[in-house]
Scaffold this active site. Structure first.
Site, mmCIF file in Angstrom:
data_model
loop_
_atom_site.group_PDB
_atom_site.id
_atom_site.type_symbol
_atom_site.label_atom_id
_atom_site.label_comp_id
_atom_site.label_asym_id
_atom_site.label_seq_id
_atom_site.Cartn_x
_atom_site.Cartn_y
_atom_site.Cartn_z
ATOM 1 N N ASP A 3 0.833 -1.200 0.000
ATOM 2 C CA ASP A 3 0.000 0.000 0.000
ATOM 3 C C ASP A 3 0.875 1.261 0.000
ATOM 4 O O ASP A 3 1.746 1.424 0.855
ATOM 5 C CB ASP A 3 -0.889 -0.038 1.250
ATOM 6 N N HIS A 46 -4.071 4.469 6.444
ATOM 7 C CA HIS A 46 -2.961 3.898 5.674
ATOM 8 C C HIS A 46 -1.630 4.084 6.395
ATOM 9 O O HIS A 46 -1.418 5.075 7.103
ATOM 10 C CB HIS A 46 -2.889 4.559 4.290
#
Length: 561
Positions: free
Chosen positions: A204, A377
């Site tokens: 990610d 995130h």
């Protein structure tokens, strides 16, 4: 970066794993990747991208899965890492083409998807719930699911083992050490898999440019408590319709302050109902009220949890800001909390909503002036930590804009992954993994698939260009009736315009010029309507450009009697 021009990849060699990202690399959204080995395909995620201002009339943007449209029978499964729209929103559109693709995901993810497939009236769906720590074989792929922490419960990373090597795909994740649900990212599993050997680490990238570690979710609680303590009227909290953790925090603070809660927005009502039924959301008795009962409660006794934190035009919050919502009307001194991050590309829409709310007298609290949201995130420090414990042979940043991918690649290199084994690519790149080495071997078309009211894929780039011209430059229609036998103008030119000159008398000067140009062309032997329309367009285009400095869409019509 690898070049994006189309380059036909070679035939897939035996014992080679091919990876093709069809979305999510270059954009924040429409995440999807295809893994192929031994003639079988495994898909990971299938999400949507929400349109921006330069996509007029578009409702959703899908991954470029036209690339695999003629190979859907080879698909052995679709793995869904979590339940956010940018990872599951396009699944119904894929299932329209083959409804029985086996679906693998957590309980919450599959439950949220089930609501979507019911809305799309898709039958024959084959969900297979999985849990973290579970390992199973799907065709030539050996899958292991790993718990990761994100801004939605039940998120999973997936380890894909094949004869060509092992891939660890993180999905969206962060490393919150004190998560609200107690479910942390399983770094022990990451380390174990790394010890076994990871040939390709797909990581990610969304927060790769952000230094340090992402702020824990529980750190926003004091800011929420201050909002409730200082608000004397109604409170509206806007967040993503899938952000169960954020809704739980708002519910807890509302109960502590003696306020009732109402959900506003169809997706919010649907998703929170699913989360409550499955036990992911704890709602005390007598807390929720129906939207129709709002007026039966004093403003200081109510909290509204709404969709629309990204300024989506049809969302509940946007309609409230525009005074168009059928039930909720904003009052002076109401407080509006935007409890979400700002997705790149949505800035104009969000600030438009904030201005609208402020104009109506509301106090607007957002990430820019209070800690009311933290990211879901991993930031750069967390990514480095993962690279160091996994120690992959190759790295391939995923999920982010180009700058995010490059920043993530730099982190991989800093942690010891060789630069030539750090694969930075965008959607449509064809990456082959063989003998411990990942390399780009081609590029396929992964263009946007647009969804609007007319259907899926019915909107082309040319149509979007026309829509942009209509919206930004206006249009002019010119209708003329001619007699080709005599070379005379029978009627017109009649000129009508929208977007820059609403008074038709403004075109009095150009009418005679168009008539003269058409008469001259017919006198020179021009006898077909297409060429006469071109004459009209040239005359009108030059005049509008000289007079208004605009380039509208010009629609010339020549009728022959």
């Amino acid at each position: 970066m690898a070049p994006r021009q189309l380059r036909t990849p070679p035939k897939l060699a035996p014992g080679t794993l091919r990876i093709i990202p069809l979305g999510g690399l270059g954009d924040v959204g429409r995440n999807m990747a295809v893994f192929e080995i031994d003639g079988k395909l495994l898909l990971v995620d299938c999400g949507v991208l929400f349109p921006e201002d330069d996509h007029p009339g578009v409702d959703l943007i899908l991954p470029g899965f036209d690339v695999i449209a003629d190979r859907l029978d080879d698909v052995v499964g679709l793995v869904l890492t979590h339940g956010h729209e940018d990872h599951i929103g396009a699944v119904p559109y894929l299932l329209r083409q083959r409804a029985d693709i086996p679906l693998y995901g957590s309980r919450l993810t599959l439950a949220l998807l089930a609501e979507k497939t019911r809305e799309h009236r898709i039958h024959g769906v084959r969900p297979h719930p999985v849990t973290d720590g579970q390992r199973l074989t799907v065709g030539p792929f050996d899958l292991e699911f790993v718990a990761v922490n994100h801004s939605i419960p039940d998120a999973l990373a997936v380890c894909i083992r094949t004869v060509a090597g092992t891939v660890l795909h993180t999905g969206d994740f962060k490393m919150d050490q004190l998560p609200l649900d107690g479910r942390i990212t399983d770094l022990r599993a990451f380390a174990r898999i790394g010890t076994e050997g990871v040939d390709l680490f797909m990581v990610d990238s969304t927060n790769a440019e952000v230094p340090g570690f992402t702020t824990p979710e529980r750190d926003i609680l004091p800011a929420l408590q201050r909002v409730f303590a200082t608000s004397r009227q109604r409170i509206i909290v806007a967040c993503f319709a899938s952000h169960v953790h954020r809704v739980q925090q708002v519910l807890d603070v509302a109960v502590a302050n003696g306020r009732k809660v109402v959900y506003v927005g169809r997706s919010m009502v649907r998703n929170m109902g699913v989360a409550r039924d499955l036990g992911y959301l704890r709602v005390p008795d007598n807390t929720l009220i129906e939207m129709r009962d709002l007026d039966n409660h004093r403003p200081e006794d109510v909290v509204i949890i709404s969709t629309g934190s990204q300024g989506e035009p049809l969302s509940a919050l946007s309609r409230i800001a525009a005074k168009e919502h059928p039930v909720v009307s904003l009052k002076p001194e109401d407080t509006v909390v935007l409890a979400s991050s700002l997705i790149p590309g949505n800035e104009t829409s969000v600030y438009r909503v904030i201005n609208g709310l402020s104009r109506l007298g509301a106090r607007v609290v957002h990430k820019g002036n209070a800690l009311v949201h933290v990211s879901g995130h991993a930031s750069a420090g967390e990514l480095l930590y993962c690279y160091n414990i996994v120690q992959p042979r190759n790295a391939m940043p995923v999920h982010g804009e180009v700058r995010h991918l490059i920043a993530n690649g730099d982190l991989a290199v800093a942690s010891g992954v060789p630069r030539d084994r750090t694969v930075i690519v965008e959607d449509g790149a064809v990456v082959d993994l063989a003998k411990g080495r990942a390399k780009v071997v081609g590029q396929v078309d992964s263009a946007y698939i647009f969804v609007d009211g007319s259907g899926v894929g019915d909107v082309s780039e040319a149509m979007l260009t026309d829509r942009r011209i209509l919206g930004e430059e206006g249009f002019v229609s010119v209708v003329t009736v001619v007699d080709l036998h005599t070379g005379a103008i029978v009627s017109g030119p009649d000129v009508h315009a929208r977007g820059f000159a609403e008074d038709d008398s403004a075109f009095d000067g150009i009418r005679s010029q168009i008539a003269e140009a058409l008469t001259s062309a017919m006198r020179d032997g021009v006898d077909d309507t297409r060429r006469l329309q071109q004459v009209t367009r040239r005359q009108m285009g030059k005049w509008v450009s000289d007079t208004y400095r605009r380039r509208p869409m010009i629609i010339p019509v020549v009728i022959v009697t």
